[in-house]
Write an enzyme that holds these catalytic residues in place. Structure first.
Site, PDB file in Angstrom:
ATOM      1  N   CYS A 142      33.254  42.635 -46.848  1.00 16.74           N
ATOM      2  CA  CYS A 142      32.217  41.786 -46.248  1.00 16.74           C
ATOM      3  C   CYS A 142      32.909  40.922 -45.194  1.00 16.74           C
ATOM      4  O   CYS A 142      33.851  40.186 -45.502  1.00 16.74           O
ATOM      5  CB  CYS A 142      31.538  40.915 -47.304  1.00 16.74           C
ATOM      6  SG  CYS A 142      30.502  39.630 -46.575  1.00 16.74           S
ATOM      7  N   CYS A 193      32.915  37.169 -45.991  1.00 17.79           N
ATOM      8  CA  CYS A 193      33.831  36.852 -47.098  1.00 17.79           C
ATOM      9  C   CYS A 193      35.274  36.848 -46.590  1.00 17.79           C
ATOM     10  O   CYS A 193      36.086  36.023 -47.009  1.00 17.79           O
ATOM     11  CB  CYS A 193      33.655  37.834 -48.255  1.00 17.79           C
ATOM     12  SG  CYS A 193      32.208  37.490 -49.276  1.00 17.79           S
ATOM     13  N   ASP A 203      29.682  31.034 -33.777  1.00 12.95           N
ATOM     14  CA  ASP A 203      29.371  32.454 -33.617  1.00 12.95           C
ATOM     15  C   ASP A 203      30.231  33.038 -32.491  1.00 12.95           C
ATOM     16  O   ASP A 203      30.402  32.419 -31.444  1.00 12.95           O
ATOM     17  CB  ASP A 203      27.876  32.628 -33.295  1.00 12.95           C
ATOM     18  CG  ASP A 203      27.402  34.049 -33.490  1.00 12.95           C
ATOM     19  OD1 ASP A 203      26.631  34.301 -34.432  1.00 12.95           O
ATOM     20  OD2 ASP A 203      27.809  34.934 -32.702  1.00 12.95           O
ATOM     21  N   HIS A 225      29.054  34.990 -52.212  1.00 16.05           N
ATOM     22  CA  HIS A 225      28.489  36.144 -51.502  1.00 16.05           C
ATOM     23  C   HIS A 225      27.059  36.392 -51.974  1.00 16.05           C
ATOM     24  O   HIS A 225      26.829  36.849 -53.084  1.00 16.05           O
ATOM     25  CB  HIS A 225      29.342  37.399 -51.714  1.00 16.05           C
ATOM     26  CG  HIS A 225      28.765  38.600 -51.010  1.00 16.05           C
ATOM     27  ND1 HIS A 225      29.013  38.880 -49.684  1.00 16.05           N
ATOM     28  CD2 HIS A 225      27.912  39.561 -51.437  1.00 16.05           C
ATOM     29  CE1 HIS A 225      28.344  39.959 -49.332  1.00 16.05           C
ATOM     30  NE2 HIS A 225      27.662  40.402 -50.385  1.00 16.05           N
ATOM     31  N   ASN A 243      17.968  35.638 -40.216  1.00 15.05           N
ATOM     32  CA  ASN A 243      17.492  37.012 -40.102  1.00 15.05           C
ATOM     33  C   ASN A 243      17.653  37.659 -41.470  1.00 15.05           C
ATOM     34  O   ASN A 243      18.696  37.518 -42.105  1.00 15.05           O
ATOM     35  CB  ASN A 243      18.313  37.776 -39.054  1.00 15.05           C
ATOM     36  CG  ASN A 243      18.131  37.193 -37.664  1.00 15.05           C
ATOM     37  OD1 ASN A 243      17.039  36.775 -37.304  1.00 15.05           O
ATOM     38  ND2 ASN A 243      19.204  37.148 -36.890  1.00 15.05           N
ATOM     39  N   GLY A 283      16.335  41.985 -38.500  1.00 14.07           N
ATOM     40  CA  GLY A 283      17.461  42.098 -37.565  1.00 14.07           C
ATOM     41  C   GLY A 283      18.786  41.614 -38.118  1.00 14.07           C
ATOM     42  O   GLY A 283      19.706  41.313 -37.364  1.00 14.07           O
ATOM     43  N   HIS A 294      25.698  39.053 -45.423  1.00 19.38           N
ATOM     44  CA  HIS A 294      26.117  37.867 -46.179  1.00 19.38           C
ATOM     45  C   HIS A 294      25.245  36.752 -45.616  1.00 19.38           C
ATOM     46  O   HIS A 294      25.339  36.459 -44.407  1.00 19.38           O
ATOM     47  CB  HIS A 294      27.616  37.606 -45.965  1.00 19.38           C
ATOM     48  CG  HIS A 294      28.166  36.411 -46.699  1.00 19.38           C
ATOM     49  ND1 HIS A 294      29.291  36.472 -47.522  1.00 19.38           N
ATOM     50  CD2 HIS A 294      27.758  35.109 -46.721  1.00 19.38           C
ATOM     51  CE1 HIS A 294      29.538  35.263 -48.018  1.00 19.38           C
ATOM     52  NE2 HIS A 294      28.626  34.417 -47.540  1.00 19.38           N
ATOM     53  N   HIS A 300      23.387  33.990 -43.911  1.00 20.34           N
ATOM     54  CA  HIS A 300      23.877  33.019 -42.935  1.00 20.34           C
ATOM     55  C   HIS A 300      22.719  32.372 -42.195  1.00 20.34           C
ATOM     56  O   HIS A 300      21.684  32.995 -41.957  1.00 20.34           O
ATOM     57  CB  HIS A 300      24.867  33.646 -41.948  1.00 20.34           C
ATOM     58  CG  HIS A 300      24.364  34.897 -41.291  1.00 20.34           C
ATOM     59  ND1 HIS A 300      24.381  36.119 -41.937  1.00 20.34           N
ATOM     60  CD2 HIS A 300      23.836  35.132 -40.070  1.00 20.34           C
ATOM     61  CE1 HIS A 300      23.887  37.052 -41.127  1.00 20.34           C
ATOM     62  NE2 HIS A 300      23.535  36.469 -39.990  1.00 20.34           N
ATOM     63  N   HIS A 357      21.767  30.609 -38.692  1.00 15.51           N
ATOM     64  CA  HIS A 357      22.172  30.379 -37.301  1.00 15.51           C
ATOM     65  C   HIS A 357      21.675  28.993 -36.890  1.00 15.51           C
ATOM     66  O   HIS A 357      20.492  28.681 -37.075  1.00 15.51           O
ATOM     67  CB  HIS A 357      21.495  31.378 -36.356  1.00 15.51           C
ATOM     68  CG  HIS A 357      21.882  32.811 -36.560  1.00 15.51           C
ATOM     69  ND1 HIS A 357      22.798  33.453 -35.758  1.00 15.51           N
ATOM     70  CD2 HIS A 357      21.459  33.734 -37.450  1.00 15.51           C
ATOM     71  CE1 HIS A 357      22.916  34.720 -36.153  1.00 15.51           C
ATOM     72  NE2 HIS A 357      22.108  34.917 -37.174  1.00 15.51           N
TER      73      HIS A 357
HETATM   74  P1  5GP Z   1      22.782  38.517 -37.852  1.00 13.80           P
HETATM   75  O1  5GP Z   1      22.432  39.442 -36.721  1.00 13.80           O
HETATM   76  O2  5GP Z   1      23.292  39.271 -39.052  1.00 13.80           O
HETATM   77  O3  5GP Z   1      21.725  37.526 -38.184  1.00 13.80           O
HETATM   78  O4  5GP Z   1      23.958  37.622 -37.304  1.00 13.80           O
HETATM   79  C1  5GP Z   1      25.305  37.968 -37.371  1.00 13.80           C
HETATM   80  C2  5GP Z   1      26.032  37.064 -36.413  1.00 13.80           C
HETATM   81  O5  5GP Z   1      27.418  37.139 -36.693  1.00 13.80           O
HETATM   82  C3  5GP Z   1      25.851  37.484 -34.934  1.00 13.80           C
HETATM   83  O6  5GP Z   1      25.288  36.397 -34.204  1.00 13.80           O
HETATM   84  C4  5GP Z   1      27.274  37.809 -34.486  1.00 13.80           C
HETATM   85  O7  5GP Z   1      27.544  37.404 -33.162  1.00 13.80           O
HETATM   86  C5  5GP Z   1      28.133  37.066 -35.493  1.00 13.80           C
HETATM   87  N1  5GP Z   1      29.427  37.668 -35.743  1.00 13.80           N
HETATM   88  C6  5GP Z   1      29.674  38.989 -35.967  1.00 13.80           C
HETATM   89  N2  5GP Z   1      30.989  39.183 -36.193  1.00 13.80           N
HETATM   90  C7  5GP Z   1      31.582  37.955 -36.096  1.00 13.80           C
HETATM   91  C8  5GP Z   1      32.946  37.511 -36.239  1.00 13.80           C
HETATM   92  O8  5GP Z   1      33.871  38.274 -36.496  1.00 13.80           O
HETATM   93  N3  5GP Z   1      33.165  36.178 -36.073  1.00 13.80           N
HETATM   94  C9  5GP Z   1      32.166  35.299 -35.784  1.00 13.80           C
HETATM   95  N4  5GP Z   1      32.515  34.017 -35.631  1.00 13.80           N
HETATM   96  N5  5GP Z   1      30.875  35.685 -35.664  1.00 13.80           N
HETATM   97  C10 5GP Z   1      30.594  36.990 -35.807  1.00 13.80           C
HETATM   98 ZN    ZN Z   2      30.257  38.164 -48.258  1.00 10.22          ZN
END
Ligand code: 5GP
Ligand code: ZN
Length: 114
Positions: free
Chosen positions: A4, A7, A30, A46, A87, A93, A98, A100, A102
């Site tokens: 993950c 994680c 991000d 997690h 999301n 989307g 995991h 999160h 935003h």
């Molecule tokens: P989701 O689309 O799942 O809601 O958001 C995932 C977010 O994680 C995206 O905005 C993406 O830019 C961010 N993200 C993906 N990989 C990494 C990473 O390795 N480091 C950081 N800081 N953000 C990441």
């Molecule tokens: Zn996780």
């Protein structure tokens, strides 16, 4: 949880630009910001998605909201406002499985869905 991404960030195996950390919650910038300020807030536990929260997680989820406001205050965008997005799942989307939150801030945000 192995394999993950978030994680691994919690464990420090993948670097991140930390904004806040305590025993339950981590916040970091991000990697691909969608606004001048784009911070991700995650539980250290997690949890796959919002659809996977359990009754025991109630306190943790409340705490995350308190942390979001603390960050908003500390980073100076509490007054001007911000948007918090979760999301969830394929249609929502979600790309990283995991849970999160935003936080988007730093400009008048457009493209309101609701
Ligand atoms: P989701 O689309 O799942 O809601 O958001 C995932 C977010 O994680 C995206 O905005 C993406 O830019 C961010 N993200 C993906 N990989 C990494 C990473 O390795 N480091 C950081 N800081 N953000 C990441
Ligand atoms: Zn996780």
């Amino acid at each position: 949880m192995e394999d993950c991404l978030f994680c691994k960030i919690i464990k420090g195996e993948i670097p991140s630009k930390k904004v806040y950390e305590d025993e339950d919650v981590l916040a970091f910038y991000d990697i691909n910001p969608a606004a001048p300020i784009h911070i991700l807030v995650i539980p250290k536990k997690h949890i796959k998605s919002l659809a996977d929260i359990e009754e025991d997680d109630e306190k943790l989820l409340g705490k995350i909201h308190m942390v979001i406001n603390k960050i908003a205050e500390e980073k100076g965008f509490k007054e001007e406002g911000y948007r918090v997005i979760i999301n969830c799942g394929k249609n929502g989307g979600q790309e990283v499985m995991h849970l999160h939150f935003h936080i988007l801030a730093g400009k008048k945000l457009g493209e309101k869905v609701v």
